[in-house]
Motif scaffolding. Structure first.
Motif, short mmCIF file in Angstrom:
data_model
loop_
_atom_site.label_atom_id
_atom_site.label_comp_id
_atom_site.label_asym_id
_atom_site.label_seq_id
_atom_site.Cartn_x
_atom_site.Cartn_y
_atom_site.Cartn_z
N ALA A 153 0.83 -1.21 0.00
CA ALA A 153 0.00 0.00 0.00
C ALA A 153 0.87 1.26 0.00
CB ALA A 153 -0.93 0.00 1.21
N ALA A 154 1.95 1.25 0.76
CA ALA A 154 2.84 2.41 0.79
C ALA A 154 3.52 2.61 -0.56
CB ALA A 154 3.89 2.24 1.89
N GLU A 155 3.85 1.53 -1.24
CA GLU A 155 4.48 1.64 -2.55
C GLU A 155 3.49 2.20 -3.59
OE1 GLU A 155 7.50 1.62 -5.21
OE2 GLU A 155 7.70 1.05 -3.11
N ILE A 156 2.22 1.86 -3.44
CA ILE A 156 1.20 2.39 -4.36
C ILE A 156 0.92 3.86 -4.07
CG2 ILE A 156 -1.24 2.22 -5.01
CD1 ILE A 156 -0.93 -0.84 -4.60
N VAL A 157 0.81 4.22 -2.79
CA VAL A 157 0.47 5.59 -2.42
C VAL A 157 1.65 6.52 -2.65
CG1 VAL A 157 -0.21 7.06 -0.49
CG2 VAL A 157 -1.29 4.85 -0.79
N PHE A 158 2.86 6.08 -2.29
CA PHE A 158 4.06 6.91 -2.41
C PHE A 158 5.09 6.23 -3.32
CE2 PHE A 158 2.43 7.50 1.97
CZ PHE A 158 2.03 8.83 1.86
N PRO A 159 4.86 6.22 -4.63
CA PRO A 159 5.83 5.56 -5.54
C PRO A 159 7.15 6.34 -5.57
CG PRO A 159 4.17 6.71 -6.80
CD PRO A 159 3.76 6.82 -5.37
N HIS A 160 8.19 5.61 -5.87
CA HIS A 160 9.49 6.29 -5.98
C HIS A 160 10.14 6.01 -7.30
CE1 HIS A 160 11.57 2.49 -5.16
NE2 HIS A 160 10.67 2.30 -4.24
#
Length: 93
Positions: A86-93
């Motif tokens: 979920a963090a990777e989807i919300v805050f992509p890098h």
């Protein structure tokens, strides 16, 4: 459902192992997720299995009252994986 949760935890571990093996073999990532399927395949397997382990673990804990340590471990690992996905989807890098 508890057995499914533990089985999905094992699939997560296998996917993570495959990802580490591909990295050790020298595979490099690209700009997008699908640039290198030798990395994306095991990574997607690990992520999907981790999220599914959380879902089945919660069902086993709530509906079936299965309190085995292995089910609790699978649910906790699934929760951690779900938070990271979920963090990777919300805050992509």
């Amino acid at each position: 459902m508890g057995q499914w949760s533990v089985g999905l935890l094992l699939a997560f571990v296998a996917g993570l192992g495959g990802l580490m093996l591909a990295i050790a073999a020298g595979q490099k990532g690209g700009d997008t997720f699908s640039d290198n399927w030798w990395l994306a395949g095991p990574g997607l397997t690990a992520a999907a299995s981790g999220v599914a382990a959380l879902a089945t673990g919660l069902v086993a804990l709530v509906r079936e009252r299965d309190r085995a340590a292995s089910v609790l471990l699978a649910t906790l690992v699934g929760l951690l994986v779900t938070l990271f996905v979920a963090a990777e989807i919300v805050f992509p890098h």
